[in-house]
Design a protein around this motif. Structure first.
Motif, PDB file in Angstrom:
ATOM      1  N   VAL A  77      39.415 -37.702 -18.227  1.00 44.75           N
ATOM      2  CA  VAL A  77      40.470 -37.161 -18.352  1.00 44.75           C
ATOM      3  C   VAL A  77      41.081 -37.686 -19.241  1.00 44.75           C
ATOM      4  CG1 VAL A  77      42.794 -36.124 -16.532  1.00 44.75           C
ATOM      5  CG2 VAL A  77      40.978 -35.865 -15.744  1.00 44.75           C
ATOM      6  N   ALA A  78      41.778 -38.421 -19.529  1.00 45.85           N
ATOM      7  CA  ALA A  78      42.279 -39.524 -20.148  1.00 45.85           C
ATOM      8  C   ALA A  78      41.851 -38.879 -21.696  1.00 45.85           C
ATOM      9  CB  ALA A  78      42.058 -40.993 -19.810  1.00 45.85           C
TER      10      ALA A  78
ATOM     11  N   LEU B 229      37.584 -30.693 -16.519  1.00 50.14           N
ATOM     12  CA  LEU B 229      37.286 -31.398 -18.442  1.00 50.14           C
ATOM     13  C   LEU B 229      36.336 -30.572 -19.465  1.00 50.14           C
ATOM     14  CD1 LEU B 229      35.834 -34.580 -15.947  1.00 50.14           C
ATOM     15  CD2 LEU B 229      38.274 -34.068 -17.628  1.00 50.14           C
ATOM     16  N   ALA B 230      35.712 -30.277 -18.768  1.00 54.23           N
ATOM     17  CA  ALA B 230      34.974 -28.204 -19.666  1.00 54.23           C
ATOM     18  C   ALA B 230      36.380 -27.936 -20.084  1.00 54.23           C
ATOM     19  CB  ALA B 230      33.575 -27.959 -18.959  1.00 54.23           C
TER      20      ALA B 230
ATOM     21  N   ALA C 140      37.228 -29.934 -23.192  1.00 52.90           N
ATOM     22  CA  ALA C 140      36.685 -30.346 -24.227  1.00 52.90           C
ATOM     23  C   ALA C 140      36.203 -29.053 -25.635  1.00 52.90           C
ATOM     24  CB  ALA C 140      35.376 -30.568 -23.716  1.00 52.90           C
ATOM     25  N   GLY C 141      36.523 -28.098 -24.475  1.00 50.36           N
ATOM     26  CA  GLY C 141      36.509 -26.854 -25.693  1.00 50.36           C
ATOM     27  C   GLY C 141      37.774 -26.920 -26.070  1.00 50.36           C
ATOM     28  N   PHE C 142      39.000 -27.394 -25.894  1.00 47.37           N
ATOM     29  CA  PHE C 142      40.406 -27.011 -26.850  1.00 47.37           C
ATOM     30  C   PHE C 142      39.553 -27.743 -28.244  1.00 47.37           C
ATOM     31  CE2 PHE C 142      42.122 -25.379 -23.253  1.00 47.37           C
ATOM     32  CZ  PHE C 142      43.131 -24.416 -24.013  1.00 47.37           C
ATOM     33  N   ALA C 143      38.744 -29.179 -28.066  1.00 43.36           N
ATOM     34  CA  ALA C 143      38.908 -30.202 -28.771  1.00 43.36           C
ATOM     35  C   ALA C 143      37.774 -29.334 -29.752  1.00 43.36           C
ATOM     36  CB  ALA C 143      38.275 -31.488 -28.058  1.00 43.36           C
TER      37      ALA C 143
END
Length: 396
Positions: free
Chosen positions: A285-286, A371-372, A375-378
C-alpha cells in the motif's frame, strides 16, 4: 523607490496570467469545496450507508424498514442477517441494522440491533437519530403502540386487580428496564482491534496528505531545471525524457516509502497500530500510495512555468485532493455528491487501502482493487508528464 517596487511587483503579477488566476480564482473554488465538506460534518446533510436485515416476522418490521428506506439521508441495502456484520466489517456499509423484534410492541430485548464499527461510531449515532426521527415523524403510530404496550406491561389493564398489579409491576420495573423492555435499540460493536480505530484512520489520512506535499515539493525541481536550461541538456543525454521522468518517479517513490516508514513506526510504537503483523500488505500500500502521489505531482510541476505557479497550483491540488478524499474529514460525513467525487481522488483510495491493511487486516487479494487504482494514477501521471515535457522540448 517604494512605489516603484510596488508597481514592478504588480506588473509582474498582472503579466503572469497563470499566477494571477491561481491567486484570485482558485481560493474561492477551494472555499466552496471546503464549505461543502465541513457543512456535512454536523450530520444534517450526511448520507449514511446502512446494511439492513429483517430477522422477525412482525409486520411492523417491514413497515419500519420501508419508512427508513424512504429517508433522504439513508442509503439502505437489504441483506440477510448473517451478512450484516461482514458488510460493516468490510467497509461496504457505515453501520448495520437488524430488526429482530416487533417495533410496535414491548419486547424482552431491544427490537433494533445496530452493528457498529468503532472506526465509524459517529455513523451509529447518526443512524440512531434518524431512526428516532422516522418513528416520531413518519410512523408515530408504531411509537405510540410501543409506549402503550410498555405501560400495559408495567401497570396492567385497568381492572379490579389494578392496584395489586400496579404494585407488583412497580416492584418489577427495574427488572423490566434492565432486561431491555423499555429500550428500542442496542449496539453491537465489531470485535475490537488493538489500535484505536480513529488513530488507524488518521494515520492513513495524514500519510496521504504528506505524501502529496512531499511529492510536489520534490517534483518542483523540474521547474528550476527548465528555467536554468539544465532540462535541455538532460533530455539530450542518454535515455532522454524517459530517463528524466523515470528517475524523478523512482526518487519520489523512495521518498514516500521513507516517509511512510517513519510515520507508521511512530503509529505502531505510540498507538499500537498494526504495522508489523501486516508488513507485506502495508509495504504494498505504501509503495502504491507513494507512486500515486508522484503521479499527481509530476504533471503539476511539468505544466507550471514559474516556481510561483508551481507552488500555488500544487498547494491547491493537494488541499483539494485531501479535503475531497477524506484526509481532513471522513468521507461518510460528507454530502453524497462529495462522497462520489472523492472516488476519483488517489487520497480516498490510499486511505481506504491503509485502513484495510492495518485496521481490517485485509490480504493482498482484497487490496487488489485499491492497489490497482493507485497504480493507475501513477501510470497516468507519468504518461501525462512525458507528453508535456516532450511537447515542451519540441516547441523550444
Amino acid at each position: 523607490m517604494t512605489a516603484a517596487i510596488v508597481r514592478a511587483m504588480a506588473l509582474s503579477l498582472l503579466r503572469d496570467r497563470g499566477a494571477l488566476a491561481m491567486t484570485f480564482l482558485l481560493p474561492p473554488v477551494l472555499f466552496v469545496l471546503f464549505a461543502a465538506v465541513f457543512a456535512g460534518t454536523g450530520g444534517e446533510v450526511s448520507v449514511i450507508k446502512v446494511a439492513a436485515a429483517r430477522a422477525t416476522d412482525a409486520a411492523s418490521a417491514e413497515v419500519f424498514l420501508a419508512a427508513l428506506h424512504g429517508a433522504p439521508d439513508i442509503v439502505l441495502e437489504r441483506v440477510e442477517p448473517a451478512a450484516v456484520e461482514a458488510r460493516v466489517s468490510g467497509g461496504a456499509a457505515d453501520v448495520g441494522l437488524v430488526v429482530r423484534g416487533d417495533v410496535a410492541a414491548p419486547t424482552d430485548k431491544p427490537p433494533l440491533l445496530l452493528v457498529t464499527d468503532p472506526a465509524r461510531n459517529v455513523a451509529a449515532a447518526l443512524l440512531a437519530a434518524r431512526i428516532q426521527r422516522v418513528l416520531s415523524q413518519d410512523l408515530p403510530g408504531l411509537a405510540l403502540r410501543r409506549v402503550a404496550g410498555q405501560i400495559e406491561v408495567l401497570v396492567g389493564p385497568f381492572s379490579a386487580e389494578q392496584k395489586s398489579r400496579l404494585e407488583q409491576s412497580v416492584a418489577r420495573a427495574p427488572e423490566l428496564v434492565a432486561s431491555g423492555g423499555a429500550e428500542l435499540m442496542e449496539r453491537q460493536p465489531l470485535p475490537q482491534r488493538r489500535a484505536e480505530p480513529g488513530v488507524s484512520y488518521y494515520a492513513g489520512a495524514i500519510a496521504m496528505l504528506f505524501l502529496l506535499f512531499s511529492a510536489v515539493q520534490g517534483a518542483g525541481s523540474l521547474v528550476d531545471e527548465r528555467r536554468s536550461g539544465v532540462l535541455d541538456r538532460i533530455v539530450m543525454a542518454r535515455g532522454g525524457v524517459l530517463a528524466l521522468v523515470a528517475g524523478k518517479l523512482i526518487f519520489l517513490i523512495l521518498q514516500g516509502l521513507a516517509l511512510c516508514a517513519v510515520l507508521f513506526a511512530v503509529a505502531q510504537a505510540v498507538y499500537g497500530v498494526h504495522v508489523l503483523p501486516h508488513l507485506g500488505p502495508f509495504i504494498a500500500v505504501a509503495l502504491a500510495a507513494s507512486a500515486a502521489a508522484a503521479g499527481v505531482a509530476l504533471p503539476l510541476a511539468a505544466v507550471a512555468h514559474t516556481r510561483q505557479q508551481a507552488q500555488t497550483l500544487s498547494t491547491f491540488a493537494v488541499l483539494l485532493l485531501s479535503a475531497v478524499g477524506g484526509s481532513m474529514v471522513p468521507r461518510f460525513l460528507m454530502p453524497q455528491w462529495l462522497q462520489q467525487l472523492g472516488v476519483v481522488t488517489p487520497t480516498a483510495w490510499g486511505i481506504d487501502a491503509f485502513q484495510g491493511a492495518l485496521w481490517r487486516g485485509e490480504g493482498m487479494d482484497t487490496l487488489a482493487v485499491p492497489l490497482a487504482v493507485l497504480a493507475g494514477f501513477a501510470l497516468a501521471g507519468t504518461a501525462v508528464t512525458l507528453w508535456i515535457i516532450r511537447r515542451q522540448v519540441r516547441l523550444a
